[in-house]
Design an enzyme around this catalytic site. Structure first.
Site, PDB file in Angstrom:
ATOM      1  N   GLN A  49     -15.649  -7.699 -23.506  1.00 36.02           N
ATOM      2  CA  GLN A  49     -15.011  -6.530 -24.117  1.00 36.02           C
ATOM      3  C   GLN A  49     -15.786  -5.259 -23.761  1.00 36.02           C
ATOM      4  OE1 GLN A  49     -12.359  -4.369 -25.922  1.00 36.02           O
ATOM      5  NE2 GLN A  49     -12.190  -6.570 -26.307  1.00 36.02           N
ATOM      6  N   ASP A  50     -17.096  -5.393 -23.651  1.00 34.59           N
ATOM      7  CA  ASP A  50     -17.960  -4.237 -23.441  1.00 34.59           C
ATOM      8  C   ASP A  50     -18.001  -3.768 -21.988  1.00 34.59           C
ATOM      9  OD1 ASP A  50     -18.562  -4.174 -26.092  1.00 34.59           O
ATOM     10  OD2 ASP A  50     -20.406  -5.348 -25.899  1.00 34.59           O
ATOM     11  N   GLU A  51     -17.737  -4.687 -21.070  1.00 32.21           N
ATOM     12  CA  GLU A  51     -17.894  -4.366 -19.652  1.00 32.21           C
ATOM     13  C   GLU A  51     -16.706  -3.576 -19.098  1.00 32.21           C
ATOM     14  OE1 GLU A  51     -20.541  -4.566 -17.778  1.00 32.21           O
ATOM     15  OE2 GLU A  51     -19.386  -3.593 -16.185  1.00 32.21           O
TER      16      GLU A  51
ATOM     17  N   ASP B 290     -15.406  -1.336 -32.807  1.00 30.54           N
ATOM     18  CA  ASP B 290     -14.749  -2.616 -33.130  1.00 30.54           C
ATOM     19  C   ASP B 290     -15.561  -3.443 -34.133  1.00 30.54           C
ATOM     20  OD1 ASP B 290     -16.779  -3.618 -31.530  1.00 30.54           O
ATOM     21  OD2 ASP B 290     -15.459  -4.775 -30.197  1.00 30.54           O
TER      22      ASP B 290
ATOM     23  N   CYS C 264     -15.638  -8.901 -29.319  1.00 26.87           N
ATOM     24  CA  CYS C 264     -16.653  -8.519 -28.319  1.00 26.87           C
ATOM     25  C   CYS C 264     -16.654  -9.485 -27.145  1.00 26.87           C
ATOM     26  CB  CYS C 264     -18.046  -8.518 -28.937  1.00 26.87           C
ATOM     27  SG  CYS C 264     -18.187  -7.571 -30.449  1.00 26.87           S
TER      28      CYS C 264
ATOM     29  N   ASP D 117       0.846  -1.195   0.000  1.00 27.18           N
ATOM     30  CA  ASP D 117       0.000   0.000   0.000  1.00 27.18           C
ATOM     31  C   ASP D 117       0.885   1.249   0.000  1.00 27.18           C
ATOM     32  OD1 ASP D 117      -2.147   1.714   0.251  1.00 27.18           O
ATOM     33  OD2 ASP D 117      -2.642   1.155   2.310  1.00 27.18           O
TER      34      ASP D 117
ATOM     35  N   HIS E 251     -20.584  -0.035 -32.204  1.00 24.26           N
ATOM     36  CA  HIS E 251     -19.238  -0.039 -31.620  1.00 24.26           C
ATOM     37  C   HIS E 251     -18.172   0.096 -32.705  1.00 24.26           C
ATOM     38  CE1 HIS E 251     -20.782  -2.514 -27.923  1.00 24.26           C
ATOM     39  NE2 HIS E 251     -21.368  -1.345 -28.045  1.00 24.26           N
TER      40      HIS E 251
END
Lengths: 607, 607
Positions: free
Chosen positions: B296-298, B419, B589, B121, B417
């Site tokens: 891919q989208d998240e 892509d 995707c 940390d 998108h």
């Protein structure tokens, strides 16, 4: 299009003589540029064809969106790099004014309505011309759309001269909030762009407009873009005017005789002082000031400028005491703009008054030029409960960019304004000005000299209905000395910041003898604060200090004259004792000045 | 202080021999600089004296606030210009990381607590050292305060190693929200600075700390500042990694057999493909993806970097479908940071998915270098109801500054998108990469050639439980041709933007044959969209197009191989037809890749 040469692989080759075709091997990239568009399709020149051939016809659509990008008061034709806005003498890009004056018939600013109200209203806007050229039958399959992004839309309003008829009612509002795009008929179209918002936190001041040519490929399919032109405007910043600029108009309040502290005598002195300087004098009557005499604190007078137009703009402080309505009701008007930043909760401190806002003359700091000077803001040290000017105002000031602000330490003062310890006066030599700083040490030094010369019993406040105090008594007061040593430390801290941030040396600073006293933990002037003066060219209206009379003259006045007169300045001492001083302000706090704008154009600087 | 020379009116003069005093005429300005401070007061050197003598003792207080301003992994001693932060190889200024990973025992990011939880940390923080030197009795009358402005305070947290004892519990939280200043005891003090906020709209990323020496002049009076040191940090931006960087880890979702469209076969193909590339494969199980396969989208995997420390950071999109919790619960962890931008109302569109977010390899555009590439965002044309990525995300992306975003037009697609029409692959020549663009014209050209060669009856979708369609039928479908002409226009518009904004020429672009069809007014891939590929070094995982078999081979696969294999790339065609394609996505995707950071350091660029 007349094609007389083509560019192959970055090498320009001339048209081979005597052949209608240029033989090119596969994979060669051809860039065709256009001088003038064809009049009709297939007119035996390179045919005018839009889209689908990669990069072949970039920029030759015959569509051009133009504005005064060269800052020459004329809309340029087919300018290049219109989508970039750059600073400096070699920079380019058009300028937009916030149409914040009131030429029109309404009671508010011109930018609050969606109409062109008068030709003066129209002149505050910037023209933008959309030209379409080329064979007319091509345009049957294309649609031309003028548009603005949803993020810029609330910053501007665009009017379109409809039907070519120039009567004002024919100006149609075509772009702005809720109007992101406008389909344009073919021809040459003149638009007028009105700014609605000054640069601020979250708004750089840049606004882009785009003209996109859309192909209507099939009735059942959406249109597709084939060409886009962009032009960028910068909204003109609000600019402050330092004491070294020529004064045009002086504002002062009238406080009636039936008030506790009327100012008739003061007003009379100021009137004759201002008359000498040939400035206009505007007196704000009691009905408009409602007993509030601190007109320096209620507003700051600056200006905006575009190549084609400039006008003064009053910045109304969030202070809001008796003078609250004066800037909006009386200063805003034809060719006089208005801007304000209000706190939703109205929780202001004394540091939000604009006596706490000043601007230096032009300076150069370590090679970096500030041709419009730097804004000075009084602030606090980082201690809890320290007062600061509200962020909504400082954000605005920083966002103007052209007079990069410097934060000073003014929270040590009871009222807490920078004009309680500094001022600038014009000078014929050095940097063209001197910084005046209130200086307790200089006052002690002067009083000790006078004591040595045998004037120890000469007293301050002589002739006023008030307890007098002798030089001897002052010098014997240990606590007063401690307090002034503390005040000197506070002012020296500012001196050091000012020297660093304005690139000054000791020779640029003049120390004005002044004593302070503490009220609780905060300081106030012990006698009228001479640095809090009204500067009108070479004429200085200085609070009369009522200092000890030695050799038939006030030794404080004599000292100040000996410091300032060699610079060609004339000192007029104005009695503000009971009308301002005892109420914690002086001449500067009780006046305000509109000055001539800089001759230097803000877009020629590099911020 | 040993004074061996003094500077008079900008001319340095040596000490006259044989005299203890330098005679100077009045008005001369003397600048004294210090090599080392005195050990005690009046030690027969120039006496160590603070304040009150104007400018005489600027910068010689013996107080120094230092950080790694030279970006060398070491805290510099007595650096100059510490209050300025500058970009570029000759730039200077310290760097701060947002401590957004989870080394500590909590369930959130390390920057959400006010403790130092572990040495890992602590290592994510940047050291800052406050040194005080000089005679100790001087410090009896002075107080040293470390402070941060109220505007910066919520962006950072400062910890102080208390008592010199290095056990973690001794790190005390001394500056941050509600802690604007901290009084420091004399000596050498080590602080650790933790970043809490990425650059964003309204936050440039710069944070200043000040050490102010205050004089305690009299017990009844406030302290006055006599000396201030400032050091500036820049919070490290979040950086995206293009396809040309080495892949380290591939993410893919597992969709169980009892689902409508299980992906076991796909998963097996991807597993063996990834194995070949020696990347780590992380499979997100159904319990964590809840039937959502579009990883891919998240999220988008990037990194942050300071000279002393770098770690990957996942940017969690506001999309929030089944995979919603995966980035926070499974990707965030030790040395793996997390950032998100959520919409308060949750009103997202498909364009907010991060398949609509990509980044180019490094490019140079008209002399301007983008050594970390440029972010690509799919957007809409300015039409009402046009979908755009939410401003809260694009503001964040723009604010990172180091990968200046380019907005493309993707709203013509149903899913919308970037892509779906572009990808980048590494190449040994030219700019080190090629831009791949989906291209309907190229597909028509190929099919026409195949028809000429006598393959008109060869059909798409052979072997799939699905209606086949022959080359002839495709070429005869007028509406399909219209639609693809329209799609070509849309892609060409992007091609033109990409060429301009990435400085590409035609030779940098490879056209991938691809057909689209319209669903309502929006486009979708007609057969598996080959450009939507997984790029792992030279290995490309390409959606298997199920094109017409001619000469014993899929003519689409053959064409793509002939285009890409000469670049040293290997094409692996992955069957995603029923598991992804029919659900409106493909291989890209359905996967996500963590890549090695750039070797180029972001602070060495000039944005």
């Amino acid at each position: 299009i007349f094609a007389t040469e083509i560019l192959v692989e970055a090498v320009s080759i001339k048209k081979p003589v005597g052949t209608p075709r240029w033989p090119l091997h596969a994979g060669v990239e051809v860039v065709v540029t256009m001088d003038t568009p064809s009049i009709s399709v297939n007119d035996s020149k390179v045919s005018f064809y839009l889209g689908n051939e990669y990069s072949l016809f970039d920029n030759i659509s015959g569509v051009s969106l133009d504005a005064d990008t060269s800052r020459s008061r004329e809309v340029n034709r087919n300018g290049t790099n219109k989508s970039k806005w750059t600073w400096g003498p070699d920079g380019q890009g058009a300028v937009l004014l916030v149409n914040c004056d009131r030429d029109g018939p309404g009671s508010g600013m011109d930018d609050t309505d969606r109409h062109v109200q008068s030709s003066a209203d129209l002149q505050d806007m910037s023209p933008m011309i959309l030209r379409t050229q080329g064979p007319s039958d091509i345009f049957a399959n294309y649609k031309l759309v003028l548009h603005v992004s949803m993020f810029d839309a609330d910053k501007v309003r665009v009017f379109h001269l409809h039907n070519g008829n120039e009567s004002l009612s024919q100006y149609k509002h075509v772009l702005g909030s809720n109007k992101l795009s406008y389909t344009v008929e073919r021809g040459e179209d003149i638009f007028y762009v009105e700014g609605l918002a000054f640069p601020d936190a979250g708004f750089s001041g840049l606004v882009s407009f785009h003209a996109t040519l859309l192909e209507v490929s099939h009735k059942d399919l959406p249109d597709t873009p084939v060409f886009k032109e962009t032009v960028v405007f910068h909204v003109a910043p609000w600019i402050m005017t330092p004491n070294t600029l020529k004064p045009l108009e002086v504002f002062v309040c009238s406080i009636e005789m039936d008030s506790e502290s009327p100012n008739a005598d003061f007003l009379e002195t100021v009137r004759s002082f201002v008359e000498k300087t040939k400035c206009k004098l505007t007196i704000c009557p009691e009905v408009e000031n409602r007993g509030d005499r601190w007109i320096q604190d209620e507003m700051e007078l600056g200006y905006v400028e575009a190549p084609h137009r400039s006008f003064p703009v009053v910045f109304d402080s969030p202070r809001n005491r008796g003078l609250r309505d004066f800037p909006f009701k009386r200063v805003l008007g034809p060719n006089f703009g208005y801007v304000t930043r209000e706190l939703p909760n109205g929780q202001v401190t004394s540091l939000d008054s604009f006596g706490n806002l000043d601007v230096s003359p032009p300076v150069t700091v370590g090679g970096k030029e500030y041709p419009l000077g730097r804004i000075l803001i009084g602030s606090s040290l980082p201690r809890f409960g320290g007062r600061k000017m509200t962020k909504i105002v400082t954000d605005f000031l920083y966002a103007q960019k052209v007079q990069a602000p410097v934060e000073l330490y003014s929270d040590w003062l009871n009222v807490g304004h920078v004009d309680e310890f500094l001022s600038f006066v014009p000078a014929p030599d050095r940097k063209g000005f001197r910084l005046l700083l209130a200086n307790p040490s200089a006052c002690y030094k002067l009083f000790k000299e006078k004591q040595k010369e045998g004037h120890g019993d000469a007293a301050l406040f002589k002739g006023l209905k008030r307890e007098e105090i002798t030089i001897e008594a002052i010098l014997a007061d240990k606590m007063l000395h401690h307090e002034n040593f503390y005040v000197q430390n506070c002012i020296d801290w500012n001196r050091s910041i000012l020297k660093q941030k304005l690139g000054l040396t000791e020779g640029d600073i003049i120390d004005i003898p002044q004593l302070f006293k503490l009220e609780g933990s905060w300081a106030a002037a012990f006698f009228p604060n001479m640095v809090n003066m009204l500067v009108l060219g070479k004429d200085l209206g200085i609070p009369k200090p009522f200092g000890p009379i030695t050799d038939g003259q006030c030794c404080l006045e004599a000292k100040v004259c000996s410091l300032l007169e060699p610079l060609g300045l004339t000192c007029t001492f104005i009695n503000d004792f009971f009308s301002y001083h005892v109420l914690s302000g002086e001449v500067h706090c009780g006046t305000n000045v509109r000055r001539q704008p800089f001759s230097f154009k803000w877009w020629n600087m590099i911020p």
